[in-house]
Motif scaffolding. Structure first.
Motif, PDB file in Angstrom:
ATOM      1  N   VAL A  41       1.172  -0.725   0.476  1.00 13.85           N
ATOM      2  CA  VAL A  41       0.552   0.151   0.080  1.00 13.85           C
ATOM      3  C   VAL A  41       0.688   1.669  -0.236  1.00 13.85           C
ATOM      4  O   VAL A  41       1.639   1.803   0.800  1.00 13.85           O
ATOM      5  CB  VAL A  41      -0.986   0.131   1.096  1.00 13.85           C
ATOM      6  CG1 VAL A  41      -1.932   1.270   0.524  1.00 13.85           C
ATOM      7  CG2 VAL A  41      -1.886  -1.133   1.425  1.00 13.85           C
ATOM      8  N   VAL A  42       0.378   2.182  -1.309  1.00 18.69           N
ATOM      9  CA  VAL A  42       1.408   3.387  -1.527  1.00 18.69           C
ATOM     10  C   VAL A  42       0.309   4.572  -0.188  1.00 18.69           C
ATOM     11  O   VAL A  42       1.166   4.977   0.096  1.00 18.69           O
ATOM     12  CB  VAL A  42       1.126   3.654  -2.296  1.00 18.69           C
ATOM     13  CG1 VAL A  42       2.394   5.199  -2.429  1.00 18.69           C
ATOM     14  CG2 VAL A  42       2.317   2.645  -3.296  1.00 18.69           C
ATOM     15  N   ALA A  43      -0.700   4.691  -0.526  1.00 24.80           N
ATOM     16  CA  ALA A  43      -1.384   5.887   0.312  1.00 24.80           C
ATOM     17  C   ALA A  43      -3.233   4.841   0.080  1.00 24.80           C
ATOM     18  O   ALA A  43      -3.775   3.266  -0.410  1.00 24.80           O
ATOM     19  CB  ALA A  43      -1.766   6.670  -1.383  1.00 24.80           C
ATOM     20  N   ASP A  44      -2.905   5.598   1.107  1.00 23.26           N
ATOM     21  CA  ASP A  44      -4.810   5.385   1.721  1.00 23.26           C
ATOM     22  C   ASP A  44      -5.799   6.683   1.822  1.00 23.26           C
ATOM     23  O   ASP A  44      -5.530   6.740   2.905  1.00 23.26           O
ATOM     24  CB  ASP A  44      -5.003   4.127   2.724  1.00 23.26           C
ATOM     25  CG  ASP A  44      -6.134   3.554   3.202  1.00 23.26           C
ATOM     26  OD1 ASP A  44      -7.713   3.860   2.920  1.00 23.26           O
ATOM     27  OD2 ASP A  44      -6.527   2.229   3.879  1.00 23.26           O
ATOM     28  N   SER A  88      -0.013   9.365 -14.581  1.00 25.17           N
ATOM     29  CA  SER A  88       0.870   8.823 -15.624  1.00 25.17           C
ATOM     30  C   SER A  88       0.089   7.833 -16.003  1.00 25.17           C
ATOM     31  O   SER A  88      -1.011   6.926 -15.701  1.00 25.17           O
ATOM     32  CB  SER A  88       2.404   8.417 -14.722  1.00 25.17           C
ATOM     33  OG  SER A  88       3.463   7.485 -16.281  1.00 25.17           O
ATOM     34  N   CYS A  89       0.271   7.934 -17.265  1.00 30.94           N
ATOM     35  CA  CYS A  89      -0.354   6.691 -18.734  1.00 30.94           C
ATOM     36  C   CYS A  89       0.812   5.605 -18.509  1.00 30.94           C
ATOM     37  O   CYS A  89       0.468   4.004 -19.096  1.00 30.94           O
ATOM     38  CB  CYS A  89      -0.591   7.688 -19.139  1.00 30.94           C
ATOM     39  SG  CYS A  89      -1.576   8.432 -20.073  1.00 30.94           S
ATOM     40  N   GLU A  90       1.702   5.561 -17.713  1.00 29.76           N
ATOM     41  CA  GLU A  90       1.964   4.358 -17.735  1.00 29.76           C
ATOM     42  C   GLU A  90       2.439   4.369 -16.021  1.00 29.76           C
ATOM     43  O   GLU A  90       4.014   4.736 -15.543  1.00 29.76           O
ATOM     44  CB  GLU A  90       3.873   4.094 -18.629  1.00 29.76           C
ATOM     45  CG  GLU A  90       3.531   4.072 -20.128  1.00 29.76           C
ATOM     46  CD  GLU A  90       4.143   3.783 -20.571  1.00 29.76           C
ATOM     47  OE1 GLU A  90       5.132   2.518 -20.399  1.00 29.76           O
ATOM     48  OE2 GLU A  90       5.075   4.282 -20.524  1.00 29.76           O
ATOM     49  N   PRO A  91       1.479   4.196 -15.080  1.00 32.25           N
ATOM     50  CA  PRO A  91       2.034   4.118 -13.948  1.00 32.25           C
ATOM     51  C   PRO A  91       2.530   2.842 -13.088  1.00 32.25           C
ATOM     52  O   PRO A  91       2.587   1.407 -13.910  1.00 32.25           O
ATOM     53  CB  PRO A  91       0.220   4.432 -12.957  1.00 32.25           C
ATOM     54  CG  PRO A  91      -0.732   3.618 -14.457  1.00 32.25           C
ATOM     55  CD  PRO A  91       0.325   3.800 -15.464  1.00 32.25           C
ATOM     56  N   ASN A  92       2.720   3.419 -11.592  1.00 29.35           N
ATOM     57  CA  ASN A  92       3.806   2.661 -10.965  1.00 29.35           C
ATOM     58  C   ASN A  92       2.351   1.947 -10.308  1.00 29.35           C
ATOM     59  O   ASN A  92       3.070   0.472  -8.777  1.00 29.35           O
ATOM     60  CB  ASN A  92       4.743   2.438 -10.860  1.00 29.35           C
ATOM     61  CG  ASN A  92       4.622   3.510 -10.006  1.00 29.35           C
ATOM     62  OD1 ASN A  92       3.821   4.619  -9.320  1.00 29.35           O
ATOM     63  ND2 ASN A  92       6.247   4.001 -10.020  1.00 29.35           N
ATOM     64  N   GLY A  93       1.418   2.751  -9.647  1.00 25.86           N
ATOM     65  CA  GLY A  93       0.373   2.174  -8.583  1.00 25.86           C
ATOM     66  C   GLY A  93      -1.282   1.763  -9.085  1.00 25.86           C
ATOM     67  O   GLY A  93      -1.423   2.680 -10.507  1.00 25.86           O
ATOM     68  N   GLY A  94      -1.422   1.448  -8.842  1.00 25.05           N
ATOM     69  CA  GLY A  94      -2.926   1.490  -9.055  1.00 25.05           C
ATOM     70  C   GLY A  94      -4.131   0.931  -7.864  1.00 25.05           C
ATOM     71  O   GLY A  94      -3.655   0.850  -6.687  1.00 25.05           O
ATOM     72  N   LEU A 113       6.044   7.945  -7.326  1.00 24.01           N
ATOM     73  CA  LEU A 113       4.551   7.412  -7.489  1.00 24.01           C
ATOM     74  C   LEU A 113       3.690   7.509  -8.211  1.00 24.01           C
ATOM     75  O   LEU A 113       3.525   8.937  -7.866  1.00 24.01           O
ATOM     76  CB  LEU A 113       4.237   7.102  -6.419  1.00 24.01           C
ATOM     77  CG  LEU A 113       5.510   6.576  -4.868  1.00 24.01           C
ATOM     78  CD1 LEU A 113       5.580   6.778  -4.372  1.00 24.01           C
ATOM     79  CD2 LEU A 113       5.935   4.945  -5.313  1.00 24.01           C
ATOM     80  N   THR A 114       2.849   7.187  -9.075  1.00 23.23           N
ATOM     81  CA  THR A 114       2.196   7.782  -9.995  1.00 23.23           C
ATOM     82  C   THR A 114       0.496   6.508 -10.000  1.00 23.23           C
ATOM     83  O   THR A 114       0.994   5.091 -10.061  1.00 23.23           O
ATOM     84  CB  THR A 114       2.799   7.861 -11.194  1.00 23.23           C
ATOM     85  OG1 THR A 114       3.206   6.598 -11.675  1.00 23.23           O
ATOM     86  CG2 THR A 114       3.573   8.997 -11.327  1.00 23.23           C
TER      87      THR A 114
END
Length: 167
Positions: A41-44, A88-94, A113-114
């Motif tokens: 988890v990057v953010a909640d 980002s159109c090529e994100p590392n987060g979802g 982080l995007t």
């Protein structure tokens, strides 16, 4: 006449391995201060201010570009550090569930982080993309406009409310 209504106020959680700092293109962004593993988890944002409105353009101006849509007429604000999580159109987060940003792959320390804002949005909101990715779609807005190949690539990282809406 009130166009939108706030009905919950709490605090947002950002991973301790994440810091806010200047980016080269978009002002501030969130960056990994340590390596982040896929699935972490990057953010909640489940503690953000919740707004109900008929459309995104009815939200308060200071919220419109930061809120995450989680229902047909519902958005949650991303205050504090959450406002620096860039598209980002090529994100590392979802998205997992409705409010968590999860690492879609291993992220190295120092990497920005995007996430793709269309993973949550399906309203009248739009922005001109400045991500610079080779896959840049130029205009970001509603999930319904996302290319089918991109939806397939993001499988498992789209907001629950959109998955239910488009089943």
């Amino acid at each position: 006449f009130i166009k939108s209504k706030v009905y919950k106020v709490c605090k947002v959680m950002v991973n301790s391995k994440v810091i806010a700092k200047e980016t080269k293109k978009t002002g501030e962004g969130l960056f990994a201060s340590e390596n982040i593993k896929r699935g972490e988890v990057v953010a909640d944002f489940s503690g953000g201010k919740v707004y109900k409105a008929k459309k995104a353009s009815d939200l308060p101006k200071e919220v419109t570009d930061y809120a995450i849509q989680f229902g047909e007429n519902e958005w949650i604000d991303t205050p504090e550090e959450g406002r620096f999580l860039n598209h980002s159109c090529e994100p590392n987060g979802g998205i997992k569930g409705k409010f968590q940003i999860i690492a879609m792959r291993d992220i190295k320390a120092g990497e920005e982080l995007t996430f793709d804002y269309e993973m949550t949005e399906d309203s009248d909101w739009q922005m001109q993309c400045k991500c610079g990715s080779r896959l840049c779609r130029k205009i970001i807005g509603a999930y319904r406009n996302m290319p089918e190949s991109t939806k397939q690539k993001y499988r498992g990282y789209i907001s629950d409310w959109l998955i239910k809406k488009y089943k």
